[in-house]
Design a protein around this motif. Structure first.
Motif, PDB file in Angstrom:
ATOM      1  N   ILE A   1      -2.469 -12.319 -22.800  1.00  0.00           N
ATOM      2  CA  ILE A   1      -2.957 -11.075 -23.403  1.00  0.00           C
ATOM      3  C   ILE A   1      -4.313 -11.242 -24.073  1.00  0.00           C
ATOM      4  N   CYS A   2      -4.707 -12.492 -24.325  1.00  0.00           N
ATOM      5  CA  CYS A   2      -6.022 -12.727 -24.922  1.00  0.00           C
ATOM      6  C   CYS A   2      -6.452 -14.154 -24.605  1.00  0.00           C
ATOM      7  N   LYS A   3      -7.628 -14.293 -24.032  1.00  0.00           N
ATOM      8  CA  LYS A   3      -8.155 -15.620 -23.727  1.00  0.00           C
ATOM      9  C   LYS A   3      -9.278 -15.949 -24.701  1.00  0.00           C
ATOM     10  N   GLY A   4      -9.206 -17.136 -25.300  1.00  0.00           N
ATOM     11  CA  GLY A   4     -10.265 -17.563 -26.207  1.00  0.00           C
ATOM     12  C   GLY A   4     -10.177 -16.941 -27.583  1.00  0.00           C
ATOM     13  N   TYR A   5      -8.970 -16.781 -28.122  1.00  0.00           N
ATOM     14  CA  TYR A   5      -8.777 -16.225 -29.469  1.00  0.00           C
ATOM     15  C   TYR A   5      -9.248 -17.252 -30.508  1.00  0.00           C
ATOM     16  N   SER A   6     -10.008 -16.807 -31.492  1.00  0.00           N
ATOM     17  CA  SER A   6     -10.572 -17.710 -32.500  1.00  0.00           C
ATOM     18  C   SER A   6      -9.479 -18.350 -33.346  1.00  0.00           C
ATOM     19  N   GLY A   7      -9.512 -19.675 -33.469  1.00  0.00           N
ATOM     20  CA  GLY A   7      -8.490 -20.408 -34.196  1.00  0.00           C
ATOM     21  C   GLY A   7      -8.748 -20.508 -35.684  1.00  0.00           C
ATOM     22  N   TYR A   8      -7.785 -21.109 -36.378  1.00  0.00           N
ATOM     23  CA  TYR A   8      -7.836 -21.281 -37.830  1.00  0.00           C
ATOM     24  C   TYR A   8      -8.984 -22.212 -38.230  1.00  0.00           C
ATOM     25  N   VAL A   9      -9.279 -23.172 -37.353  1.00  0.00           N
ATOM     26  CA  VAL A   9     -10.345 -24.141 -37.595  1.00  0.00           C
ATOM     27  C   VAL A   9     -11.567 -23.746 -36.782  1.00  0.00           C
ATOM     28  N   GLN A  10     -12.714 -23.782 -37.407  1.00  0.00           N
ATOM     29  CA  GLN A  10     -13.960 -23.357 -36.786  1.00  0.00           C
ATOM     30  C   GLN A  10     -14.209 -24.104 -35.471  1.00  0.00           C
ATOM     31  N   GLY A  11     -14.546 -23.341 -34.442  1.00  0.00           N
ATOM     32  CA  GLY A  11     -14.866 -23.950 -33.158  1.00  0.00           C
ATOM     33  C   GLY A  11     -13.685 -24.130 -32.228  1.00  0.00           C
ATOM     34  N   THR A  12     -12.483 -23.725 -32.656  1.00  0.00           N
ATOM     35  CA  THR A  12     -11.311 -23.849 -31.787  1.00  0.00           C
ATOM     36  C   THR A  12     -10.944 -22.490 -31.200  1.00  0.00           C
ATOM     37  N   LEU A  13     -10.462 -22.518 -29.970  1.00  0.00           N
ATOM     38  CA  LEU A  13     -10.079 -21.307 -29.263  1.00  0.00           C
ATOM     39  C   LEU A  13      -8.701 -21.494 -28.637  1.00  0.00           C
ATOM     40  N   TYR A  14      -7.931 -20.417 -28.583  1.00  0.00           N
ATOM     41  CA  TYR A  14      -6.568 -20.460 -28.054  1.00  0.00           C
ATOM     42  C   TYR A  14      -6.330 -19.277 -27.144  1.00  0.00           C
ATOM     43  N   ASP A  15      -5.464 -19.482 -26.160  1.00  0.00           N
ATOM     44  CA  ASP A  15      -5.017 -18.379 -25.313  1.00  0.00           C
ATOM     45  C   ASP A  15      -3.697 -17.852 -25.861  1.00  0.00           C
ATOM     46  N   LEU A  16      -3.545 -16.536 -25.884  1.00  0.00           N
ATOM     47  CA  LEU A  16      -2.344 -15.899 -26.417  1.00  0.00           C
ATOM     48  C   LEU A  16      -1.549 -15.256 -25.291  1.00  0.00           C
ATOM     49  N   TYR A  17      -0.232 -15.435 -25.358  1.00  0.00           N
ATOM     50  CA  TYR A  17       0.674 -14.894 -24.355  1.00  0.00           C
ATOM     51  C   TYR A  17       1.747 -14.046 -25.037  1.00  0.00           C
ATOM     52  N   ALA A  18       2.266 -13.079 -24.306  1.00  0.00           N
ATOM     53  CA  ALA A  18       3.359 -12.236 -24.796  1.00  0.00           C
ATOM     54  C   ALA A  18       4.454 -12.193 -23.733  1.00  0.00           C
ATOM     55  N   CYS A  19       5.696 -12.334 -24.193  1.00  0.00           N
ATOM     56  CA  CYS A  19       6.855 -12.314 -23.294  1.00  0.00           C
ATOM     57  C   CYS A  19       7.534 -10.943 -23.376  1.00  0.00           C
ATOM     58  N   ASP A  20       7.639 -10.269 -22.266  1.00  0.00           N
ATOM     59  CA  ASP A  20       8.287  -8.960 -22.230  1.00  0.00           C
ATOM     60  C   ASP A  20       9.805  -9.060 -22.331  1.00  0.00           C
ATOM     61  N   CYS A  21      10.354 -10.239 -22.106  1.00  0.00           N
ATOM     62  CA  CYS A  21      11.802 -10.397 -22.106  1.00  0.00           C
ATOM     63  C   CYS A  21      12.357 -10.550 -23.529  1.00  0.00           C
ATOM     64  N   CYS A  22      11.868 -11.546 -24.263  1.00  0.00           N
ATOM     65  CA  CYS A  22      12.381 -11.785 -25.623  1.00  0.00           C
ATOM     66  C   CYS A  22      11.443 -11.267 -26.703  1.00  0.00           C
ATOM     67  N   ASP A  23      10.271 -10.766 -26.308  1.00  0.00           N
ATOM     68  CA  ASP A  23       9.293 -10.161 -27.216  1.00  0.00           C
ATOM     69  C   ASP A  23       8.577 -11.179 -28.099  1.00  0.00           C
ATOM     70  N   ALA A  24       8.616 -12.456 -27.744  1.00  0.00           N
ATOM     71  CA  ALA A  24       7.847 -13.459 -28.490  1.00  0.00           C
ATOM     72  C   ALA A  24       6.399 -13.463 -28.018  1.00  0.00           C
ATOM     73  N   SER A  25       5.490 -13.733 -28.944  1.00  0.00           N
ATOM     74  CA  SER A  25       4.104 -14.033 -28.599  1.00  0.00           C
ATOM     75  C   SER A  25       3.837 -15.476 -29.015  1.00  0.00           C
ATOM     76  N   PHE A  26       2.977 -16.162 -28.261  1.00  0.00           N
ATOM     77  CA  PHE A  26       2.705 -17.563 -28.584  1.00  0.00           C
ATOM     78  C   PHE A  26       1.317 -17.952 -28.096  1.00  0.00           C
ATOM     79  N   CYS A  27       0.847 -19.087 -28.584  1.00  0.00           N
ATOM     80  CA  CYS A  27      -0.477 -19.568 -28.216  1.00  0.00           C
ATOM     81  C   CYS A  27      -0.359 -20.775 -27.287  1.00  0.00           C
ATOM     82  N   VAL A  28      -1.419 -21.016 -26.551  1.00  0.00           N
ATOM     83  CA  VAL A  28      -1.578 -22.214 -25.739  1.00  0.00           C
ATOM     84  C   VAL A  28      -2.971 -22.749 -26.006  1.00  0.00           C
TER      85      VAL A  28
END
Length: 348
Positions: free
Chosen positions: A30-57
């Motif tokens: 659902i989002c590629k390159g989301y800004s992380g807690y630490v400067q200069g870090t990026l994360y991809d965000l995913y959402a599951c339609d089955c259990c409704d969890a969202s998580f980062c990679v």
């Protein structure tokens, strides 16, 4: 200290999906390159339609981030109020009352503990992810036989210095095999969203309960927000997951336990709580672990001064009353509080 953190650099996403660690189904990017807690870090965000969890990679907190956060908690956005709570603890003879009037997660945990059946002895409580130790201390002050555990050396040292030998520094998975007693309640207060394997954590916590014991789990509540909200919780890698009430039901089902949710109607009647303001994705720490200062120097000085005397949470409460955002009412709160127990614990 330079924080060593995994980032999305070099991660190849072939088909825009990732396997959900809660239900095992496919989750959508659902989002590629989301800004992380630490400067200069990026994360991809995913959402599951089955259990409704969202998580980062990637889903890894990296080495030492919590020691860095707790080592400068008074200046770290989002954690400075915890430092203020710890400062206020020893000044109050009824500290639990102070905590439950400031945050719904403490209110919910206190109410859930109050429903424990009488045992003829102080209830044994394990506070997992105890941080600076003030909630563990409030439990002891209220008459519980409580122990706190946290992975952060800095947090446990600060907690021990402030409140005495109530704490263990370590990972729950390492603590559990050596623990020689069962607990009436295990509290995971705003913790499950921080770990890469919530199922494993909860399974270990449930294994530490006696037959009639309960696990009390609080976490930021995705169910409060409507789609297409992406990530209204702390940035990765501090928060690796964002759970809804449906996700908590999935977790309970996979663990073979029953789950009930705390109703926040009473809390909302007593406290003026509003819908959260939209979160802006921006780093909190530099790559070297220094809190990034925002706002004017006068504002930062005021915040530090109020935190040092334990009044920062009260200031936030007053400021909240002045907002024009809609007020929360009813059973659903900003956090979800799930109470899990083995099925036979409900039998008479």
């Amino acid at each position: 200290m330079v924080l060593s953190l995994p980032t999305t650099s070099g991660v190849i996403v072939d088909d825009q999906v990732s396997t959900c660690g809660i239900c095992g189904n496919s989750a959508t990017l659902i989002c590629k390159g989301y800004s992380g807690y630490v400067q200069g870090t990026l994360y991809d965000l995913y959402a599951c339609d089955c259990c409704d969890a969202s998580f980062c990679v990637p889903r890894d907190s990296g080495a030492g981030i919590y020691d860095v956060i707790y080592g400068s908690a008074s200046d770290t956005p989002g954690y400075s109020r915890y430092w203020s709570y710890a400062k206020a603890a020893t000044a109050s003879p009824r500290y639990m009352d102070y905590l439950v009037s400031h945050e719904e997660s403490y209110w919910a945990a206190d109410r859930a503990l109050g429903k424990l059946a009488a045992r003829g002895r102080p209830a044994r409580v394990l506070d997992v992810g105890c941080g600076l130790g003030y909630f563990t201390y409030s439990l002891v002050q209220k008459g519980y036989d409580a122990v706190g555990i946290d992975i952060s050396v800095a947090a446990v040292e600060a907690a021990t210095n402030a409140f005495g030998g109530l704490f263990v520094c370590g990972d729950l998975s390492e603590f559990a095999p050596t623990c020689d007693r069962k607990f009436d309640a295990v509290i995971l207060n705003q913790l499950v969203e921080h770990v890469s394997d919530p199922l494993g954590l909860l399974g270990t916590a449930l294994g530490l309960l006696d037959d009639q014991g309960i696990a009390i789990i609080t976490t930021p509540n995705k169910s409060l927000f409507s789609a297409p909200t992406i990530w209204e919780t702390d940035s990765p890698p501090v928060h690796l997951w964002w759970f809804s009430e449906s996700t908590m039901r999935w977790l309970a089902g996979r663990l073979g336990v029953q789950v009930a949710f705390m109703d926040f109607t009473e809390f909302h009647l007593r406290q003026r709580i509003h819908y959260p303001a939209p979160r802006v994705a921006q780093p909190v720490l530099t790559a070297s672990g220094t809190p990034i200062r925002t706002g004017s120097s006068a504002k930062r000085w005021t915040k530090t001064a109020l935190a040092r005397i334990g009044l920062w949470p009260s200031y936030l409460a007053v400021r909240s009353r002045m907002t024009r955002r809609p007020r929360l009412t009813g059973a659903r709160g900003r956090v979800c509080c799930a109470v899990m127990r083995r099925p036979f614990a409900f039998r008479d």
